[in-house]
Design a protein around this motif. Structure first.
Motif, PDB file in Angstrom:
ATOM      1  N   PHE A 129       0.842  -1.194   0.000  1.00 15.20           N
ATOM      2  CA  PHE A 129       0.000   0.000   0.000  1.00 15.20           C
ATOM      3  C   PHE A 129       0.878   1.246   0.000  1.00 15.20           C
ATOM      4  N   ASN A 130       0.653   2.127  -0.970  1.00  9.94           N
ATOM      5  CA  ASN A 130       1.449   3.340  -1.133  1.00  9.94           C
ATOM      6  C   ASN A 130       1.049   4.369  -0.083  1.00  9.94           C
ATOM      7  N   LEU A 131       1.917   4.598   0.885  1.00  6.34           N
ATOM      8  CA  LEU A 131       1.642   5.575   1.936  1.00  6.34           C
ATOM      9  C   LEU A 131       1.810   7.004   1.440  1.00  6.34           C
ATOM     10  N   GLY A 132       2.488   7.162   0.323  1.00  9.51           N
ATOM     11  CA  GLY A 132       2.666   8.495  -0.257  1.00  9.51           C
ATOM     12  C   GLY A 132       1.340   9.141  -0.619  1.00  9.51           C
ATOM     13  N   SER A 133       0.340   8.314  -0.902  1.00  4.61           N
ATOM     14  CA  SER A 133      -0.975   8.858  -1.248  1.00  4.61           C
ATOM     15  C   SER A 133      -1.659   9.496  -0.039  1.00  4.61           C
ATOM     16  N   LEU A 134      -1.198   9.211   1.155  1.00  2.00           N
ATOM     17  CA  LEU A 134      -1.795   9.771   2.369  1.00  2.00           C
ATOM     18  C   LEU A 134      -1.129  11.077   2.805  1.00  2.00           C
ATOM     19  N   ILE A 135      -0.008  11.411   2.181  1.00  2.00           N
ATOM     20  CA  ILE A 135       0.733  12.613   2.563  1.00  2.00           C
ATOM     21  C   ILE A 135       0.208  13.790   1.757  1.00  2.00           C
ATOM     22  N   ASP A 136      -0.214  14.816   2.455  1.00  2.00           N
ATOM     23  CA  ASP A 136      -0.772  16.013   1.827  1.00  2.00           C
ATOM     24  C   ASP A 136       0.287  16.664   0.942  1.00  2.00           C
ATOM     25  N   SER A 137      -0.048  16.873  -0.318  1.00  4.95           N
ATOM     26  CA  SER A 137       0.910  17.462  -1.261  1.00  4.95           C
ATOM     27  C   SER A 137       1.296  18.884  -0.855  1.00  4.95           C
TER      28      SER A 137
END
Length: 157
Positions: A129-137
């Motif tokens: 699961f890509n945790l980068g998708s949970l980090i606010d850009s």
């Protein structure tokens, strides 16, 4: 004979019988390039390194002097992805580097230590699961600023 003379003589005998400190011998030639010179390719992992100050020198020394098998960590440094598996490996790296910097392992042979990624069994897919998708850009500029302010020590073996 006085007690102090006997005591000093005994201490001198014990001190001379104590083993001399030995210089650890390098057991493995470690290719730093295979591990991206221990620099994380992923920005979020660089950020975690910046705020946690992992002792990557101690980690590399465990590989070189204690024969710690770190081949499984190559993806952690080379891949530009942050997923659950990478976070679990980062935790292993953090723990081992802390214990290594404390000298806990001494001259122990760590070649039999099994550091495979945690087997999640039937739900193993969550490891990717890509945790980068949970980090606010919107946090990316702040993350970059923290990384740029941090001086990372070069790992030398």
């Amino acid at each position: 004979m006085q007690f102090s003379t006997i005591f000093v003589s005994t201490l001198a005998a014990v001190a001379s019988a104590a083993p001399a400190a030995t210089t650890p011998e390098k057991r493995v030639n470690l290719d730093l390039n295979a591990f991206n010179k221990f620099a994380f390719a992923n920005t979020d992992l660089q950020y975690f390194n910046a705020i946690n100050a992992f002792d990557l020198q101690a980690f590399a020394q465990l590989a070189a002097f204690n024969d710690l098998q770190i081949g499984g960590f190559q993806n952690l440094f080379n891949n530009n992805v942050i997923d659950v598996n990478a976070l679990l490996q980062l935790q292993q790296l953090a723990l081992l580097s802390q214990l290594g910097s404390l000298g806990v392992f001494g001259n122990f042979d760590l070649s039999t230590l099994n550091l495979d990624i945690l087997n999640l069994g039937l739900v193993n897919g969550i490891g990717n699961f890509n945790l980068g998708s949970l980090i606010d850009s919107g946090l990316k500029p702040q993350i970059q600023a923290i990384i740029q302010k941090t001086e990372f020590a070069a790992v030398v073996i």
